[in-house]
Design a protein around this motif. Structure first.
Motif, PDB file in Angstrom:
ATOM      1  N   GLU A   7       6.768 -16.380  -1.574  1.00  0.00           N
ATOM      2  CA  GLU A   7       8.031 -16.291  -2.312  1.00  0.00           C
ATOM      3  C   GLU A   7       7.774 -15.929  -3.767  1.00  0.00           C
ATOM      4  O   GLU A   7       8.472 -15.099  -4.354  1.00  0.00           O
ATOM      5  CB  GLU A   7       8.785 -17.619  -2.230  1.00  0.00           C
ATOM      6  N   ALA A   8       6.756 -16.552  -4.360  1.00  0.00           N
ATOM      7  CA  ALA A   8       6.429 -16.287  -5.766  1.00  0.00           C
ATOM      8  C   ALA A   8       5.980 -14.847  -5.969  1.00  0.00           C
ATOM      9  O   ALA A   8       6.177 -14.269  -7.039  1.00  0.00           O
ATOM     10  CB  ALA A   8       5.337 -17.245  -6.234  1.00  0.00           C
ATOM     11  N   ALA A   9       5.402 -14.273  -4.914  1.00  0.00           N
ATOM     12  CA  ALA A   9       4.963 -12.876  -4.993  1.00  0.00           C
ATOM     13  C   ALA A   9       6.108 -11.904  -4.756  1.00  0.00           C
ATOM     14  O   ALA A   9       5.916 -10.689  -4.829  1.00  0.00           O
ATOM     15  CB  ALA A   9       3.858 -12.630  -3.968  1.00  0.00           C
ATOM     16  N   GLY A  10       7.304 -12.434  -4.462  1.00  0.00           N
ATOM     17  CA  GLY A  10       8.478 -11.587  -4.293  1.00  0.00           C
ATOM     18  C   GLY A  10       8.554 -10.883  -2.954  1.00  0.00           C
ATOM     19  O   GLY A  10       9.230  -9.854  -2.833  1.00  0.00           O
ATOM     20  N   LEU A  11       7.889 -11.438  -1.947  1.00  0.00           N
ATOM     21  CA  LEU A  11       7.859 -10.789  -0.642  1.00  0.00           C
ATOM     22  C   LEU A  11       9.082 -11.152   0.187  1.00  0.00           C
ATOM     23  O   LEU A  11       9.553 -12.293   0.175  1.00  0.00           O
ATOM     24  CB  LEU A  11       6.597 -11.194   0.115  1.00  0.00           C
ATOM     25  N   ALA A  12       9.567 -10.179   0.943  1.00  0.00           N
ATOM     26  CA  ALA A  12      10.664 -10.427   1.874  1.00  0.00           C
ATOM     27  C   ALA A  12      10.115 -11.119   3.114  1.00  0.00           C
ATOM     28  O   ALA A  12       8.978 -10.892   3.519  1.00  0.00           O
ATOM     29  CB  ALA A  12      11.334  -9.113   2.252  1.00  0.00           C
ATOM     30  N   GLU A  62      -0.245 -11.283  -0.303  1.00  0.00           N
ATOM     31  CA  GLU A  62       0.268 -11.150  -1.670  1.00  0.00           C
ATOM     32  C   GLU A  62      -0.011  -9.765  -2.229  1.00  0.00           C
ATOM     33  O   GLU A  62       0.758  -9.248  -3.050  1.00  0.00           O
ATOM     34  CB  GLU A  62      -0.379 -12.206  -2.573  1.00  0.00           C
ATOM     35  N   ARG A 110       0.264  -7.185  -0.548  1.00  0.00           N
ATOM     36  CA  ARG A 110       1.177  -6.361   0.244  1.00  0.00           C
ATOM     37  C   ARG A 110       0.546  -5.762   1.496  1.00  0.00           C
ATOM     38  O   ARG A 110       1.091  -4.831   2.087  1.00  0.00           O
ATOM     39  CB  ARG A 110       1.820  -5.257  -0.624  1.00  0.00           C
ATOM     40  N   GLU A 163       7.860   1.222   0.329  1.00  0.00           N
ATOM     41  CA  GLU A 163       7.273  -0.088   0.128  1.00  0.00           C
ATOM     42  C   GLU A 163       5.752  -0.007   0.262  1.00  0.00           C
ATOM     43  O   GLU A 163       5.237   0.767   1.083  1.00  0.00           O
ATOM     44  CB  GLU A 163       7.819  -1.081   1.164  1.00  0.00           C
TER      45      GLU A 163
END
Length: 289
Positions: free
Chosen positions: A17-22, A67, A69, A202
């Motif tokens: 979540e902190a890494a902004g991942l969906a 993280e 990606r 992405e």
């Protein structure tokens, strides 16, 4: 401090979540299951089961890769598709739920117990062809791909699924060298992303998926221009085809197949209601000259 399954899941989810991942909840659960040798049921019924230090280290590595990606399918080396589990490597496109629309169509067109010949152009991991063959044990399939590395993955998946006796694989350039009127069903998920768009995708796709499986040329339609007449050539009269498309390519791809002589051309939507699969048939009254 030693983590238990629940804490490991919560910690992994927080990092993603902190890494902004969906989709951090599902990704975290999959990584915990793989690192700890656990199942979804284990997390629910035995949430306080402790991870070993080795398992914690493995999970930390998995989460760090996510993280950055890297797709979960690449981290774990596998991906579920339809009702089968597939090995996945950076040499093949990661199977996506959208493509299951194509499988659903094929299974409805060819009922259980029917014997038929299937051709998958750009077979990749084998996802489409093997998902169909797993449910239609009287069918035979030929998967064609220009990448020998992709074919190796597809062969491994066929063997792992007990489908090697139904599936054959050929390195080739689409339909080159294949005889006319040879197949009852032709399927394909060709590259359909316009070249200039790829840089803006992405990171999971842009940096980790094989460009060969993504790049559809300047307008994304290069593969369909070749495939439309060739698919009609190798289809038996009355045979069906199904090709995946980009969300905005319905009109262009339908037109290419109509120009090639296909009948009953229409587009199916995926579960997100996006245009996803163009289908049609070869005129059953057509005869070779």
């Amino acid at each position: 401090m030693t983590l238990n399954l629940l804490q490991a899941w919560q910690s992994a989810k927080a990092r993603l979540e902190a890494a902004g991942l969906a989709g951090p909840v599902i990704d975290a659960r999959l990584l915990v299951e793989a690192a700890a040798g656990a199942t979804r049921a284990d997390i629910v019924t035995d949430p306080y089961r402790a991870l070993t230090p080795e398992q914690e280290e493995t999970l930390s590595d998995y989460v760090a890769r996510r993280e950055r990606r890297e797709p979960v399918s690449h981290i774990l080396g596998r991906k579920g598709f339809w009702k089968i589990m597939l090995s996945v490597t950076p040499d093949v496109l990661t199977p996506r739920p959208d493509t299951e629309t194509l499988v659903d169509y094929a299974l409805k067109e060819f009922p259980e117990g029917m014997a038929f010949n299937l051709l998958d152009l750009g077979v990749g991991s084998g996802a489409i062809m093997l998902a169909i063959l797993a449910e239609r044990r009287q069918a035979k399939g030929l998967g064609v791909d220009v990448s020998e590395e992709a074919l190796a993955v597809a062969r491994e998946n066929a063997a792992n699924l007990g489908l090697a006796g139904q599936a054959a694989f050929l390195r080739g350039d689409w339909t080159q060298g294949l005889a006319e009127a040879s197949f009852d069903l032709v399927v394909s998920n060709p590259p359909y992303i316009a070249s200039e768009v790829i840089a803006g995708l992405e990171p999971e796709v842009r940096d980790y998926e094989p460009r060969l499986a993504l790049d559809g040329g300047p307008d994304g339609l290069a593969a369909y221009r070749r495939l439309a007449p060739e698919i009609l050539r190798v289809l038996k009269p009355g045979g069906a085809f199904a090709v995946e498309i980009g969300y905005d390519q319905k009109a262009a791809v339908e037109a290419l197949f109509r120009e090639a002589g296909a009948s009953g051309v229409r587009t199916l939507k995926d579960l997100a209601t996006h245009d996803r699969v163009v289908v049609g048939a070869k005129n059953p009254l057509e005869r070779r000259t």
